[in-house]
Design a protein around this motif. Structure first.
Motif, PDB file in Angstrom:
ATOM      1  N   ASP A 164      -8.411  -3.688   5.666  1.00  0.00           N
ATOM      2  CA  ASP A 164      -8.978  -4.743   4.836  1.00  0.00           C
ATOM      3  C   ASP A 164      -9.413  -4.243   3.457  1.00  0.00           C
ATOM      4  OD1 ASP A 164      -8.820  -6.726   6.869  1.00  0.00           O
ATOM      5  OD2 ASP A 164     -10.569  -5.828   7.827  1.00  0.00           O
ATOM      6  N   LEU A 165      -9.168  -2.971   3.181  1.00  0.00           N
ATOM      7  CA  LEU A 165      -9.606  -2.423   1.909  1.00  0.00           C
ATOM      8  C   LEU A 165      -8.867  -3.079   0.749  1.00  0.00           C
ATOM      9  CD1 LEU A 165      -9.779   1.353   2.834  1.00  0.00           C
ATOM     10  CD2 LEU A 165     -11.693  -0.208   2.514  1.00  0.00           C
ATOM     11  N   VAL A 166      -9.585  -3.345  -0.312  1.00  0.00           N
ATOM     12  CA  VAL A 166      -9.017  -3.976  -1.496  1.00  0.00           C
ATOM     13  C   VAL A 166      -8.694  -2.897  -2.520  1.00  0.00           C
ATOM     14  CG1 VAL A 166      -9.430  -5.622  -3.342  1.00  0.00           C
ATOM     15  CG2 VAL A 166     -10.371  -6.048  -1.055  1.00  0.00           C
ATOM     16  N   LEU A 167      -7.443  -2.857  -2.957  1.00  0.00           N
ATOM     17  CA  LEU A 167      -7.038  -1.847  -3.934  1.00  0.00           C
ATOM     18  C   LEU A 167      -7.729  -2.109  -5.275  1.00  0.00           C
ATOM     19  CD1 LEU A 167      -4.917  -1.145  -1.774  1.00  0.00           C
ATOM     20  CD2 LEU A 167      -3.274  -0.845  -3.628  1.00  0.00           C
ATOM     21  N   PRO A 168      -8.031  -1.056  -6.017  1.00  0.00           N
ATOM     22  CA  PRO A 168      -8.692  -1.252  -7.317  1.00  0.00           C
ATOM     23  C   PRO A 168      -7.719  -1.806  -8.351  1.00  0.00           C
ATOM     24  CG  PRO A 168      -8.143   1.061  -7.005  1.00  0.00           C
ATOM     25  CD  PRO A 168      -7.802   0.363  -5.712  1.00  0.00           C
ATOM     26  N   ASP A 169      -8.286  -2.268  -9.460  1.00  0.00           N
ATOM     27  CA  ASP A 169      -7.496  -2.822 -10.560  1.00  0.00           C
ATOM     28  C   ASP A 169      -6.908  -1.671 -11.373  1.00  0.00           C
ATOM     29  OD1 ASP A 169      -6.399  -4.168 -12.657  1.00  0.00           O
ATOM     30  OD2 ASP A 169      -8.269  -5.058 -13.373  1.00  0.00           O
TER      31      ASP A 169
ATOM     32  N   ILE B 299       4.733  -3.202  -3.959  1.00  0.00           N
ATOM     33  CA  ILE B 299       3.518  -3.588  -3.235  1.00  0.00           C
ATOM     34  C   ILE B 299       2.288  -3.293  -4.087  1.00  0.00           C
ATOM     35  CG2 ILE B 299       2.086  -3.125  -1.210  1.00  0.00           C
ATOM     36  CD1 ILE B 299       4.646  -2.447   0.322  1.00  0.00           C
ATOM     37  N   LEU B 300       2.268  -2.112  -4.680  1.00  0.00           N
ATOM     38  CA  LEU B 300       1.120  -1.685  -5.461  1.00  0.00           C
ATOM     39  C   LEU B 300       0.905  -2.569  -6.691  1.00  0.00           C
ATOM     40  CD1 LEU B 300      -1.011   0.686  -5.515  1.00  0.00           C
ATOM     41  CD2 LEU B 300       0.539   1.843  -7.084  1.00  0.00           C
ATOM     42  N   LEU B 301       2.001  -2.969  -7.333  1.00  0.00           N
ATOM     43  CA  LEU B 301       1.901  -3.662  -8.615  1.00  0.00           C
ATOM     44  C   LEU B 301       1.859  -5.182  -8.496  1.00  0.00           C
ATOM     45  CD1 LEU B 301       4.442  -1.527 -10.684  1.00  0.00           C
ATOM     46  CD2 LEU B 301       1.958  -1.443 -10.832  1.00  0.00           C
ATOM     47  N   PHE B 302       2.564  -5.734  -7.529  1.00  0.00           N
ATOM     48  CA  PHE B 302       2.779  -7.181  -7.523  1.00  0.00           C
ATOM     49  C   PHE B 302       2.135  -7.924  -6.360  1.00  0.00           C
ATOM     50  CE2 PHE B 302       6.691  -5.433  -9.627  1.00  0.00           C
ATOM     51  CZ  PHE B 302       6.284  -5.724 -10.925  1.00  0.00           C
ATOM     52  N   VAL B 303       1.820  -7.248  -5.277  1.00  0.00           N
ATOM     53  CA  VAL B 303       1.135  -7.909  -4.164  1.00  0.00           C
ATOM     54  C   VAL B 303      -0.347  -8.024  -4.516  1.00  0.00           C
ATOM     55  CG1 VAL B 303       0.483  -7.692  -1.730  1.00  0.00           C
ATOM     56  CG2 VAL B 303       2.793  -7.101  -2.451  1.00  0.00           C
ATOM     57  N   PRO B 304      -0.982  -9.160  -4.253  1.00  0.00           N
ATOM     58  CA  PRO B 304      -2.418  -9.282  -4.549  1.00  0.00           C
ATOM     59  C   PRO B 304      -3.211  -8.122  -3.962  1.00  0.00           C
ATOM     60  CG  PRO B 304      -1.526 -11.407  -3.901  1.00  0.00           C
ATOM     61  CD  PRO B 304      -0.434 -10.420  -3.700  1.00  0.00           C
ATOM     62  N   ARG B 305      -4.198  -7.639  -4.718  1.00  0.00           N
ATOM     63  CA  ARG B 305      -4.920  -6.417  -4.337  1.00  0.00           C
ATOM     64  C   ARG B 305      -5.559  -6.517  -2.966  1.00  0.00           C
ATOM     65  NH1 ARG B 305      -9.297  -4.955  -7.286  1.00  0.00           N
ATOM     66  NH2 ARG B 305      -9.644  -6.955  -8.290  1.00  0.00           N
ATOM     67  N   GLU B 306      -6.001  -7.716  -2.579  1.00  0.00           N
ATOM     68  CA  GLU B 306      -6.659  -7.871  -1.298  1.00  0.00           C
ATOM     69  C   GLU B 306      -5.666  -7.923  -0.129  1.00  0.00           C
ATOM     70  OE1 GLU B 306      -6.763 -11.886  -3.475  1.00  0.00           O
ATOM     71  OE2 GLU B 306      -6.587  -9.742  -3.913  1.00  0.00           O
ATOM     72  N   LEU B 307      -4.369  -8.047  -0.450  1.00  0.00           N
ATOM     73  CA  LEU B 307      -3.337  -8.034   0.592  1.00  0.00           C
ATOM     74  C   LEU B 307      -2.545  -6.739   0.614  1.00  0.00           C
ATOM     75  CD1 LEU B 307      -1.391 -11.438   0.873  1.00  0.00           C
ATOM     76  CD2 LEU B 307      -2.658 -10.218   2.640  1.00  0.00           C
ATOM     77  N   ALA B 308      -2.646  -5.939  -0.446  1.00  0.00           N
ATOM     78  CA  ALA B 308      -1.788  -4.760  -0.581  1.00  0.00           C
ATOM     79  C   ALA B 308      -2.038  -3.737   0.524  1.00  0.00           C
ATOM     80  CB  ALA B 308      -2.004  -4.121  -1.956  1.00  0.00           C
ATOM     81  N   GLY B 309      -3.319  -3.527   0.882  1.00  0.00           N
ATOM     82  CA  GLY B 309      -3.628  -2.538   1.920  1.00  0.00           C
ATOM     83  C   GLY B 309      -2.961  -2.862   3.239  1.00  0.00           C
ATOM     84  N   PRO B 310      -3.167  -4.064   3.787  1.00  0.00           N
ATOM     85  CA  PRO B 310      -2.471  -4.430   5.024  1.00  0.00           C
ATOM     86  C   PRO B 310      -0.950  -4.383   4.900  1.00  0.00           C
ATOM     87  CG  PRO B 310      -4.271  -5.957   4.594  1.00  0.00           C
ATOM     88  CD  PRO B 310      -4.151  -5.090   3.389  1.00  0.00           C
ATOM     89  N   CYS B 311      -0.430  -4.753   3.719  1.00  0.00           N
ATOM     90  CA  CYS B 311       1.026  -4.730   3.540  1.00  0.00           C
ATOM     91  C   CYS B 311       1.563  -3.302   3.560  1.00  0.00           C
ATOM     92  CB  CYS B 311       1.413  -5.433   2.239  1.00  0.00           C
ATOM     93  SG  CYS B 311       1.177  -7.212   2.289  1.00  0.00           S
ATOM     94  N   PHE B 312       0.820  -2.374   2.955  1.00  0.00           N
ATOM     95  CA  PHE B 312       1.216  -0.968   3.022  1.00  0.00           C
ATOM     96  C   PHE B 312       1.277  -0.500   4.473  1.00  0.00           C
ATOM     97  CE2 PHE B 312      -0.060  -0.038  -1.540  1.00  0.00           C
ATOM     98  CZ  PHE B 312       1.190   0.439  -1.907  1.00  0.00           C
ATOM     99  N   ILE B 313       0.260  -0.859   5.254  1.00  0.00           N
ATOM    100  CA  ILE B 313       0.222  -0.415   6.642  1.00  0.00           C
ATOM    101  C   ILE B 313       1.336  -1.088   7.455  1.00  0.00           C
ATOM    102  CG2 ILE B 313      -1.146  -0.493   8.765  1.00  0.00           C
ATOM    103  CD1 ILE B 313      -3.589   0.070   7.049  1.00  0.00           C
ATOM    104  N   GLY B 314       1.548  -2.390   7.237  1.00  0.00           N
ATOM    105  CA  GLY B 314       2.650  -3.072   7.922  1.00  0.00           C
ATOM    106  C   GLY B 314       3.993  -2.449   7.573  1.00  0.00           C
ATOM    107  N   PHE B 315       4.205  -2.157   6.290  1.00  0.00           N
ATOM    108  CA  PHE B 315       5.449  -1.531   5.848  1.00  0.00           C
ATOM    109  C   PHE B 315       5.616  -0.161   6.485  1.00  0.00           C
ATOM    110  CE2 PHE B 315       7.462   1.291   2.608  1.00  0.00           C
ATOM    111  CZ  PHE B 315       8.740   0.775   2.681  1.00  0.00           C
ATOM    112  N   ALA B 316       4.548   0.631   6.505  1.00  0.00           N
ATOM    113  CA  ALA B 316       4.628   1.974   7.068  1.00  0.00           C
ATOM    114  C   ALA B 316       4.911   1.937   8.564  1.00  0.00           C
ATOM    115  CB  ALA B 316       3.329   2.733   6.789  1.00  0.00           C
ATOM    116  N   ILE B 317       4.279   1.011   9.280  1.00  0.00           N
ATOM    117  CA  ILE B 317       4.534   0.907  10.722  1.00  0.00           C
ATOM    118  C   ILE B 317       5.989   0.516  10.977  1.00  0.00           C
ATOM    119  CG2 ILE B 317       4.026  -0.481  12.769  1.00  0.00           C
ATOM    120  CD1 ILE B 317       1.111  -0.511  11.898  1.00  0.00           C
TER     121      ILE B 317
END
Length: 847
Positions: free
Chosen positions: A33-38, A216-234
């Motif tokens: 649930d971590l939100v990536l910084p700006d 993912i880092l640049l275009f996915v909303p910051r509050e969704l990027a963390g879960p998306c990174f983990i989903g992608f990695a899994i």
């Protein structure tokens, strides 16, 4: 097939339902649930560009990397090749394509289990409200978040799968072009074609993976990027594990089946009458191209996700988070450029030295490529670090300290292959010792000498080189400011793993060199080009030179030896990356378990009373380590058992259908049936292995949280040494056989028979069990990020009951991995093996 799919789907849905019912209605925010910084909040290069814009430029580099790979692809495709060789390589590609299509369907079946856990975790446990509110950004509802994460897990699978497909396509026409080029009698074209194919593949793999990560880092909303990174990695981890394990089983069934015919019938290597040879060539790509390609793609991604997760969890200051994220991704972008530049520099040097040589050591230009890339990477690391982060967090020394730590990993990427060659190269004393022992001691001393080489290599590669470079990184991390981050040594270890992959395209290129050279030798023999009427005049007329058949065969055999060596050197690099990178992922789990807010500072810290449980004085932790180590040994046995049973079936079928008195070639139908046998047992073995790891990881997380941490540590440490030992023992046996065949020219002798036996022992060592530990370790660790959070949300009594049930399910598949796979002594191949339709795809899972 239908019954099997219904059973799998039902099991997955039951798992999801059971977990969902056990979850509470609220949960604390966690790493997903971590939100990536700006990224645009910081500027670089003297204030001329912000972080977001700087990384946007990385997309251009990714596009150039893809163009690099695709241009090389087209150049190789247009190289001259005789029709007989093209026909063989296209047949190999057709069987590879069938295999990959089957594997794609199979992976989607396995994904159902992962999807169940993702739905339970993100749909019922992970809410993200607190983290989102704290950052003042949107909190996406579950109905949006869960489908997006599932989509990114499928994207991860698709990435692994598609780059693997690209790899077999380029390798299966590079093999025939390499074979054709050898007819000129000059070794340089036989070197440059497989290396160019490897560089094409390496640049495409890394560019695609980096492109997705940057998007993912640049275009996915910051509050969704963390879960998306983990989903992608899994997703990419699942794809890589399935393709690596199944490919490793497939290739060694075929390899053993084809190799043993040399002893049984006294025929030459790659005899066209042997219906197992096409399957062997398919296996070279399934195991040595598809598996490593997907593995490299996944390794690069998972290591990046591990570092992102660490930075977001352990670094309290947002400006430092941004600096580190921008720096890491900028370094990744630059390494793509460095790899391409290094290739052209090395190619110019090699061409000036060897273009007209009648003979040269194929290992020399490959070695120089690795070292040139390493040296350039180190120089760029320091220069870019000084330019981008000269004063991170107010510390003017941190830029060179971070660069030095990455350099430890970059050196590992060059030193580990050099040390590995001491135990696996055709010029190695250890390999020559295997040959010497075999001359008087036969297969017995051959096997013992190979085991000795593997044991020594595990000490030097794992205990001295990797451990030593990690120790240097730890020493440098002691200089980090005390308020910079939690556990700086863990971050240092993650950067070492990052440095391992700094020259990713080149590492993949030299690894991919092997399957091309191996297939090139097979294509030559299977083409029967020497038996074509008026072939000399035809080649003179069509291609403009007189072929030198005898020297061509010699060059192809020598080049195959170099390919064997560099396949062996790439394995410890990926294995080491898995273990070192897993350390960083495990830290994320430790933060969940032992992290808390310091009342004095209000900052996240590790609570002493919880940290004390990360000790052998805490019995669950010690028991977890022992259990994790035991799983590695089960995995070694299960993967090898699948090879044994499949090879038994393949050998029996080949022996019954070998026609030495009739046609000059085995029938295409017989060859395809051997491929079907290999596919069947690869999928059976992978199915048991995947579900055992799946249920074991869930069970361990439910037993007790620190038991689970111990489990992951035991898995990683035991896996490191077991994998290096097995990979290098197998490499020693493989090249001992190559010395007898190429240098000593003693094919068909008792010495040759002894080395063939050793090589068949080494086949599942080096290409099945050892290499598959890498994605298995990362998959279990990454999956653990979700599993441990699931476990902690469940009441103790319910959790223990579920742990027992999950362990019971795991033991069912452990039992199946041997008793469901064992050889039936009453059958010599079985009549069902004559029916290819019964052997293809996942239909066999219900047998």
């Amino acid at each position: 097939m239908a019954n099997t799919r219904r059973w799998i789907t039902g099991a997955a849905l039951s798992a999801a339902g059971g977990l969902a019912l056990a979850l509470p209605t609220s949960a604390v925010a966690n790493e997903a649930d971590l939100v990536l910084p700006d990224l645009s909040s910081r500027v670089y290069l003297g204030g001329s560009v912000d972080g977001w814009t700087l990384l946007l430029g990385g997309l251009v580099v990714c596009a150039l990397g893809l163009a690099f790979g695709l241009i090389f692809y087209r150049q190789l495709e247009r190289l001259p090749v005789h029709r007989t060789m093209r026909e063989v390589s296209e047949l190999i590609y057709a069987t590879c394509k069938t295999y990959l299509l089957d594997q794609g369907k199979f992976i989607l079946v396995l994904w159902a289990f992962i999807a169940a856990v993702i739905v339970a975790y993100f749909g019922f446990l992970s809410e993200g409200h607190a983290a989102a509110a704290a950052e003042g950004v949107r909190d996406f509802p579950r109905i949006v978040k869960v489908p997006v994460i599932l989509a990114f897990s499928l994207l991860g699978i698709a990435g692994s799968y598609l780059v693997a497909w690209f790899g077999i396509r380029i390798n299966t026409f590079a093999n025939s072009r390499t074979s054709m080029a050898s007819l000129r009698g000059l070794p340089f074209p036989s070197y440059t074609i497989p290396l160019k194919a490897g560089m094409s593949l390496g640049m495409v793999v890394i560019s695609v993976e980096l492109l997705i990560m940057l998007c993912i880092l640049l275009f996915v909303p910051r509050e969704l990027a963390g879960p998306c990174f983990i989903g992608f990695a899994i997703g990419e981890s699942l794809g890589a594990a399935a393709l690596r394990v199944a490919g490793g089983i497939f290739t060694k069934i075929a390899d053993i089946g084809a190799d043993l015919m040399k002893i049984v019938f006294g025929i030459k290597e790659d005899d066209a009458r042997n219906p197992g040879v096409i399957a062997d060539c398919t296996g070279d790509n399934a195991g040595d191209s598809v598996g490593p390609t997907a593995d490299g793609f996944e390794t690069y991604g998972v290591t990046g996700v591990a570092l992102i997760t660490f930075i977001m969890l352990a670094v309290p200051r947002p400006e430092v988070q941004v600096d580190l994220l921008v720096w890491i991704f900028a370094m990744r972008v630059l390494m793509v450029v460095v790899s391409g530049l290094s290739y052209f520099i090395n190619e110019a040097i090699a061409r000036s030295r060897f273009a007209e040589a009648r003979h040269f050591d194929f290992e020399k230009p490959l070695t120089s490529l690795v070292w040139i890339t390493s040296m350039l990477s180190i120089a760029v690391t320091y220069a870019a670090s000084f330019a981008l982060i000269p004063n991170v967090g107010g510390d003017p020394n941190l830029w060179w300290e971070l660069a030095t730590i990455i350099t430890c990993g970059t050196f590992a990427g060059a030193i580990v292959p050099e040390v590995t060659k001491i135990f696996t190269s055709t010029g190695s004393t250890h390999v020559k010792e295997v040959v010497t022992a075999s001359r008087e001691g036969g297969a017995s001393l051959n096997v013992l000498s190979g085991l000795t080489a593997g044991n020594f290599s595990a000490f030097w590669v794992g205990g001295v080189v990797i451990n030593g470079l990690m120790a240097i990184a730890y020493a440098v991390s002691l200089n980090f400011p005390g308020d910079l981050m939690l556990a700086p040594a863990v971050f240092a270890f993650g950067l070492v793993a990052f440095g391992f992959l700094g020259m990713g395209p080149v590492t993949i290129a030299v690894d991919s060199y092997g399957p091309v050279t191996d297939n090139a030798q097979s294509v030559y023999e299977l083409s029967l080009i020497e038996q074509e009427p008026d072939i000399v005049d035809e080649i003179k007329r069509e291609f403009g030179y007189e072929p030198d058949f005898e020297h061509a065969k010699f060059l192809l055999e020598e080049n195959d030896g170099a390919g064997n060596t560099f396949k062996a050197t790439a394995k410890p690099v990926l294995i080491g990356t898995a273990v070192v990178g897993a350390t960083t992922m495990i830290f994320s789990i430790v933060v969940q378990l032992a992290g808390g807010i310091d009342p004095a500072t209000g900052l996240l810290t590790l609570l002493p009373e919880q940290v004390e449980k990360l000790s052998i004085l805490h019995p669950p932790f010690l028991l977890g380590m022992i259990f994790g180590m035991s799983v590695i040994y089960w995995f070694t046995g299960a993967s090898t058992q699948a090879v044994i049973t499949g090879a038994y079936r393949a050998v029996a079928y080949i022996k019954r259908h070998m026609n030495l008195d009739g046609s000059s070639k085995a029938s295409v139908e017989d060859s395809k049936r051997v491929v079907a046998i290999c596919t069947r047992y690869a999928q059976l073995g992978m199915f048991n292995i995947f579900l055992t790891i799946f249920f074991t990881t869930l069970a361990a997380s439910f037993v007790e949280p620190f038991f689970f941490v111990g489990y992951l540590i035991g898995l990683a440490l035991s896996g490191l040494f077991q994998a290096i030992f097995m990979a290098n023992a197998g490499g020693a046996w493989d090249n001992a056989k190559k010395i007898v065949e190429t240098d000593l020219r003693e094919k068909g002798t008792e010495l040759h028979a002894a080395t063939v036996v050793g090589d068949t022992v080494g086949d599942p060592f080096k290409d099945t069990s050892s290499v598959a530990m890498n994605p298995i370790i990362k998959y279990a660790t990454l999956f653990g990020l979700l599993a441990v959070e699931l476990a902690q949300s469940i009441p103790t009594t319910t959790r223990i009951v579920l742990a027992a049930m999950l362990l019971g399910a795991a033991l069912v598949f452990v039992h199946r991995s041997f008793y469901g796979m064992r050889i039936d002594a009453s059958q010599s191949g079985g009549s069902s093996d004559d029916n290819a339709d019964e052997l293809v795809g996942a239909a066999a899972l219900g047998d």
